[in-house]
Design a protein around this motif. Structure first.
Motif, PDB file in Angstrom:
ATOM      1  N   ALA A  67      44.291  16.688  19.197  1.00  0.00           N
ATOM      2  CA  ALA A  67      43.284  15.738  18.697  1.00  0.00           C
ATOM      3  C   ALA A  67      43.733  15.001  17.444  1.00  0.00           C
ATOM      4  CB  ALA A  67      41.973  16.485  18.398  1.00  0.00           C
ATOM      5  N   GLY A  68      44.860  15.429  16.839  1.00  0.00           N
ATOM      6  CA  GLY A  68      45.300  14.844  15.577  1.00  0.00           C
ATOM      7  C   GLY A  68      45.410  13.332  15.571  1.00  0.00           C
ATOM      8  N   PRO A  69      46.052  12.713  16.571  1.00  0.00           N
ATOM      9  CA  PRO A  69      46.135  11.250  16.568  1.00  0.00           C
ATOM     10  C   PRO A  69      44.764  10.570  16.572  1.00  0.00           C
ATOM     11  CG  PRO A  69      47.744  12.187  18.078  1.00  0.00           C
ATOM     12  CD  PRO A  69      46.876  13.318  17.636  1.00  0.00           C
ATOM     13  N   ALA A  70      43.810  11.148  17.294  1.00  0.00           N
ATOM     14  CA  ALA A  70      42.463  10.565  17.330  1.00  0.00           C
ATOM     15  C   ALA A  70      41.790  10.701  15.953  1.00  0.00           C
ATOM     16  CB  ALA A  70      41.622  11.244  18.397  1.00  0.00           C
ATOM     17  N   PHE A  80      43.901  12.315   6.426  1.00  0.00           N
ATOM     18  CA  PHE A  80      43.191  11.805   7.600  1.00  0.00           C
ATOM     19  C   PHE A  80      41.985  10.945   7.232  1.00  0.00           C
ATOM     20  CE2 PHE A  80      45.716  15.168   9.257  1.00  0.00           C
ATOM     21  CZ  PHE A  80      45.919  14.915  10.597  1.00  0.00           C
ATOM     22  N   GLY A  81      41.698  10.814   5.952  1.00  0.00           N
ATOM     23  CA  GLY A  81      40.541  10.047   5.537  1.00  0.00           C
ATOM     24  C   GLY A  81      39.263  10.847   5.691  1.00  0.00           C
ATOM     25  N   ARG A 128      53.332  12.009  13.383  1.00  0.00           N
ATOM     26  CA  ARG A 128      53.882  13.362  13.490  1.00  0.00           C
ATOM     27  C   ARG A 128      53.808  14.123  12.164  1.00  0.00           C
ATOM     28  NH1 ARG A 128      56.666  14.773  18.090  1.00  0.00           N
ATOM     29  NH2 ARG A 128      57.732  16.460  16.961  1.00  0.00           N
ATOM     30  N   PHE A 129      54.205  13.488  11.074  1.00  0.00           N
ATOM     31  CA  PHE A 129      54.280  14.220   9.812  1.00  0.00           C
ATOM     32  C   PHE A 129      52.921  14.759   9.371  1.00  0.00           C
ATOM     33  CE2 PHE A 129      54.649  14.937   5.290  1.00  0.00           C
ATOM     34  CZ  PHE A 129      55.857  15.605   5.202  1.00  0.00           C
ATOM     35  N   PRO A 130      51.864  13.945   9.302  1.00  0.00           N
ATOM     36  CA  PRO A 130      50.577  14.507   8.856  1.00  0.00           C
ATOM     37  C   PRO A 130      50.011  15.553   9.811  1.00  0.00           C
ATOM     38  CG  PRO A 130      50.321  12.232   9.575  1.00  0.00           C
ATOM     39  CD  PRO A 130      51.778  12.489   9.484  1.00  0.00           C
ATOM     40  N   VAL A 131      50.191  15.355  11.110  1.00  0.00           N
ATOM     41  CA  VAL A 131      49.662  16.327  12.078  1.00  0.00           C
ATOM     42  C   VAL A 131      50.407  17.655  11.967  1.00  0.00           C
ATOM     43  CG1 VAL A 131      49.400  16.859  14.529  1.00  0.00           C
ATOM     44  CG2 VAL A 131      48.799  14.586  13.683  1.00  0.00           C
TER      45      VAL A 131
END
Length: 251
Positions: A243-246, A194-195, A135-138
């Protein structure tokens, strides 16, 4: 803070940082777009921290609804208004002139209201389904990503109305250095959180989606307007949320 950042902040948010009145020149409005992702990053930080606080006070359903309300409020519904107007125009007119006239009408039509409802519902569902560990990075990156997409969508495209309008100075004076500056900010942010794999995939997907919105507007309207750029923000920002988690899985 630079003058260009303050111009971007005051244009994109409802939160005043200074009491000074700015009357920016056209080239300053365009230059301020290079700061759009930075404004989005600050908004993302506020939203991400708010999410952490509300998670301790409310059920997930209530917390996510309040989070959505907070994001709309801090931006005074600017992009939601653009989405509704754009949908009304694209659906209601037969020619570019008719579509632009509908978009200029301050009243919201059935298509715009329905589209806005489903857009907010989809965003709420995306927030509700977002895993706690991502959640935080997205949330931190989501507003920055959407505002960067507005810069990409505005590059090398004419303003739709021949008589000009609010967004015309942005488009007329937007230079490659402004697009590069905005892209460097969002690229660095995504690479950090996200790398490299997630960043490259996200940037490519964002460019494709933003320019697809631009192509649709050029075909149907003859160019873009402030409303269509706001609509682009909503489309790309919601897509990033989903799409953030992916993307994080590509680190």
């Amino acid at each position: 803070m630079t003058r260009h950042f303050l111009i971007a902040w005051h244009f994109l948010t409802a939160v005043p940082l200074t009491r000074r009145h700015y009357a920016p020149a056209p080239h300053e409005l365009a230059a301020s777009m290079g700061w759009y992702p930075m404004v989005g990053l600050i908004l993302g930080g506020l939203i991400a921290v708010t999410d952490l606080l509300m998670d301790r006070l409310f059920t997930p359903e209530v917390a996510n609804l309040l989070l959505l309300l907070a994001l709309v409020s801090v931006t005074r519904g600017l992009h939601q208004d653009g989405l509704a107007d754009t949908l009304d125009g694209l659906a209601g007119g037969q020619t570019p002139a008719e579509r632009l006239a509908i978009m200029r009408d301050g009243r919201i039509g059935a298509i715009g209201a329905t589209g806005l409802f489903f857009a907010l519902a989809l965003r709420y569902a995306g927030l509700l389904a977002l895993p706690s560990q991502v959640r935080f990075p997205v949330l931190l990156c989501m507003p920055a990503f959407g505002r960067w997409a507005m810069v990409v969508a505005a590059w090398a495209v004419p303003y739709a109305r021949a008589e000009g309008g609010l967004a015309a100075p942005f488009l007329d004076h937007l230079a490659p250095r402004h697009v590069v500056a905005a892209s460097l900010v969002i690229g660095a942010l995504l690479s950090t959180l996200f790398g490299l794999g997630g960043a490259v995939t996200g940037l490519v997907g964002g460019v494709v989606l933003a320019r697809a919105c631009t192509a649709l507007c050029r075909r149907c309207l003859g160019g873009v307007t402030g409303d269509t750029l706001g609509a682009t923000n909503e489309v790309v920002e919601t897509s990033f949320l989903l799409a953030g988690p992916a993307l994080l899985g590509l680190r």
